[in-house]
Design a protein around this motif. Sequence first.
Motif, PDB file in Angstrom:
ATOM      1  N   GLY A  20      35.449  40.381  48.442  1.00  0.00           N
ATOM      2  CA  GLY A  20      35.597  39.465  49.580  1.00  0.00           C
ATOM      3  C   GLY A  20      34.481  38.454  49.714  1.00  0.00           C
ATOM      4  N   HIS A  22      33.693  35.577  47.141  1.00  0.00           N
ATOM      5  CA  HIS A  22      33.793  34.249  46.525  1.00  0.00           C
ATOM      6  C   HIS A  22      34.598  33.239  47.335  1.00  0.00           C
ATOM      7  N   HIS A  23      35.509  33.695  48.183  1.00  0.00           N
ATOM      8  CA  HIS A  23      36.256  32.724  48.997  1.00  0.00           C
ATOM      9  C   HIS A  23      35.402  32.166  50.133  1.00  0.00           C
ATOM     10  N   HIS A  24      34.178  32.664  50.259  1.00  0.00           N
ATOM     11  CA  HIS A  24      33.226  32.115  51.228  1.00  0.00           C
ATOM     12  C   HIS A  24      32.264  31.128  50.573  1.00  0.00           C
ATOM     13  N   ALA A  30      29.981  29.715  43.807  1.00  0.00           N
ATOM     14  CA  ALA A  30      30.763  30.830  43.255  1.00  0.00           C
ATOM     15  C   ALA A  30      30.466  30.989  41.766  1.00  0.00           C
ATOM     16  N   ILE A  49      35.550  41.586  40.518  1.00  0.00           N
ATOM     17  CA  ILE A  49      35.627  40.695  41.670  1.00  0.00           C
ATOM     18  C   ILE A  49      36.977  40.915  42.338  1.00  0.00           C
ATOM     19  N   ASP A  51      39.003  39.415  45.611  1.00  0.00           N
ATOM     20  CA  ASP A  51      38.855  38.350  46.602  1.00  0.00           C
ATOM     21  C   ASP A  51      40.200  37.891  47.149  1.00  0.00           C
ATOM     22  N   GLY A  72      36.395  32.073  55.479  1.00  0.00           N
ATOM     23  CA  GLY A  72      36.050  31.650  54.125  1.00  0.00           C
ATOM     24  C   GLY A  72      36.696  30.308  53.848  1.00  0.00           C
ATOM     25  N   THR A  81      40.674  30.027  40.923  1.00  0.00           N
ATOM     26  CA  THR A  81      39.714  31.124  40.762  1.00  0.00           C
ATOM     27  C   THR A  81      39.369  31.299  39.293  1.00  0.00           C
ATOM     28  N   TYR A 103      45.676  39.382  47.064  1.00  0.00           N
ATOM     29  CA  TYR A 103      44.297  39.443  46.578  1.00  0.00           C
ATOM     30  C   TYR A 103      44.296  39.307  45.068  1.00  0.00           C
TER      31      TYR A 103
END
Length: 111
Positions: A20, A22-24, A30, A49, A51, A72, A81, A103
Motif C-alpha cells: 500500500g 507506491h500509490h502514494h 516510486a 509489492i 498496491d 494516494g 505500474t 490490487y
Amino acid sequence: GDATNLNFKNNTFDVVFAVGLHHHLPDELARKAIRESLRVVKKNGKVVIIDAMWPKNRLNVLGLVLRKMDRGGSVREVYETLGLFLEKIKVKKKIISSFPFDYIVLTFYKS
C-alpha cells in the motif's frame, strides 16, 4: 521511514515488502523506492509489492469512486505500474480482485 532512502546497508534482507505504498508516491519517487528495495535486498532476494490499482472492470463504479477518494494521489493502471520498472527486471504480476477493490501484486528477484 523513507522508502526512497532506507537506513540499511546494501544486501541486508532476504525479502522486502511494500504494501500500500507506491500509490502514494509520484512516479519518480516510486522508481526510487523500487531501486532502494533492490539495494537492500540480498542477491537472489525477493521484493514483493502489493498496491492499489484502478478497477479492471470499468463498470465497477463503486471501486472507481472509492479509489478516487483514496489519499494516494498516484493510483495507477497495471501498465503504468509496470512502467515504473525502468531496469530490465523480470517481474511476476498478479491481480487480486476483491470487490470493490483491485490490487496488483508484483514479485521480483535481485539477480
